[in-house]
Design a protein around this motif. Structure first.
Motif: not given
Length: 348
Positions: A152-153, A189, A192-193, A195-196
């Motif tokens: 996600e970072r 998962r 979340a990725i 969205r980031a």
């Protein structure tokens, strides 16, 4: 040297191990020894997709030029687009050698490279050094390191870094050779990725590359998720962990992802399913087993606006690019189709 002459040397390349031959091929490309194809493409092959214009739909898949070392020579061979990478935040050596295997009897390849690459800083430097405008479309394929990864970072950071220097960005969550990577295809998962990453704010089209080993019932949710998060398209598909019973090569038992001719049927079926689910909402890129104009045409009719190859190029050499384009144009004329775009998804 012409692409045809370079291709005639391919049997000599197969006398050394696959990874050494691959390194030689990249060096030859950088040195201008593979020639170029200066003939114009048939206008019927032009494709508008991802908000971009492609002179032809044929692209080189990620994995061949991991470090963006030969982008311009590859485009000069006649590819409509080249996808460089996969690049990770930090350099990494990948898995131990040997890790790349030819299955010549099956026109296939098994690899367990493990995202070996020189890292993001080197990748960006090479992209900055490219002369602009390029004679084709450039994609950048991004992934995470084997150790210390925070998806996600890392994926948003990578996308933001390469987007100003590439025409589109591909989020690779489907290589089988980085432990846990394919788990990122799970709906929660991946949400979340994405969205980031924030594809709509990136300024360049974002694609997601999926594995052919996904369960059929997982695809509908992933398609809707990608549409909802502003993803522009899907690449279908990456390599497979499956081993068809038809494989004949002594190398068939090697661990890693299988690509080439044995993947054609499965990847095209998955492509067709994705087209039925997504309709015109996503651009689909067909990859897996393409080695002829007929293979490329099958991908287009199943729903692909664009087509990628890798293993076919490794076996056929530079002359294959022009041959596929000529065969594809001939198939359109045979069927009375004025533009390739008119054939997209007709059998989906």
């Amino acid at each position: 040297m012409t692409p045809a002459f370079a291709s005639a040397l391919m049997p000599l390349m197969r006398r050394v191990d696959a990874e050494t031959a691959h390194g030689w091929a990249l060096a030859a490309l950088r040195a201008g020894l593979a020639g170029r194809d200066a003939a114009p493409d048939d206008p019927a092959l032009a494709m508008e997709a991802l908000g971009l214009r492609f002179a032809n739909p044929l692209g080189l898949a990620a994995g061949f030029d991991k470090d963006a070392a030969a982008v311009l020579p590859l485009l000069r061979l006649g590819f409509g687009f080249v996808e460089a990478g996969t690049v990770t935040p930090r350099p990494q050596g990948g898995n131990p050698r040997p890790r790349l295997f030819r299955l010549e009897e099956d026109r296939a390849v098994i690899n367990r490279m493990g995202f070996n690459n020189a890292g993001l800083d080197s990748f960006l430097a090479r992209l900055r050094d490219l002369p602009r405008p390029l004679p084709g479309v450039l994609g950048a394929n991004v992934g995470v390191n084997k150790e210390g990864a925070e998806p996600e970072r890392d994926y948003p950071m990578l996308c933001r870094a390469v987007a100003p220097l590439a025409d589109y960005v591909t989020v690779n969550i489907s290589s089988p050779n980085t432990p846990g990577l394919r788990d990122l295809q799970g709906e929660d998962r991946l949400r979340a990725i994405l969205r980031a990453v924030d594809a709509p704010a990136l300024g360049k089209p974002v694609l997601v590359k999926l594995a052919p080993d996904l369960a059929d019932d997982a695809l509908p949710a992933l398609v809707e998720l990608c549409v909802g998060q502003g993803v522009a398209g899907l690449i279908i598909s990456n390599t497979t962990l499956a081993r068809p019973e038809t494989l004949r090569s002594p190398q068939r038992g090697e661990a890693g992802g299988l690509s080439g001719a044995p993947l054609l049927e499965r990847s095209t079926a998955m492509l067709r399913a994705a087209r039925r689910l997504a309709g015109p909402r996503l651009v689909l890129v067909g990859a897996g087993g393409v080695a002829s104009g007929a293979d490329a045409y099958a991908k287009v009719k199943a729903g692909a606006s664009l087509v990628q190859l890798y293993s076919g190029f490794a076996y056929g050499g530079p002359a294959l690019v022009r041959r596929i384009k000529d065969e594809l144009a001939a198939l359109l004329r045979r069927d009375g189709v004025a533009r390739l775009a008119d054939a997209v998804g007709v059998e989906a």
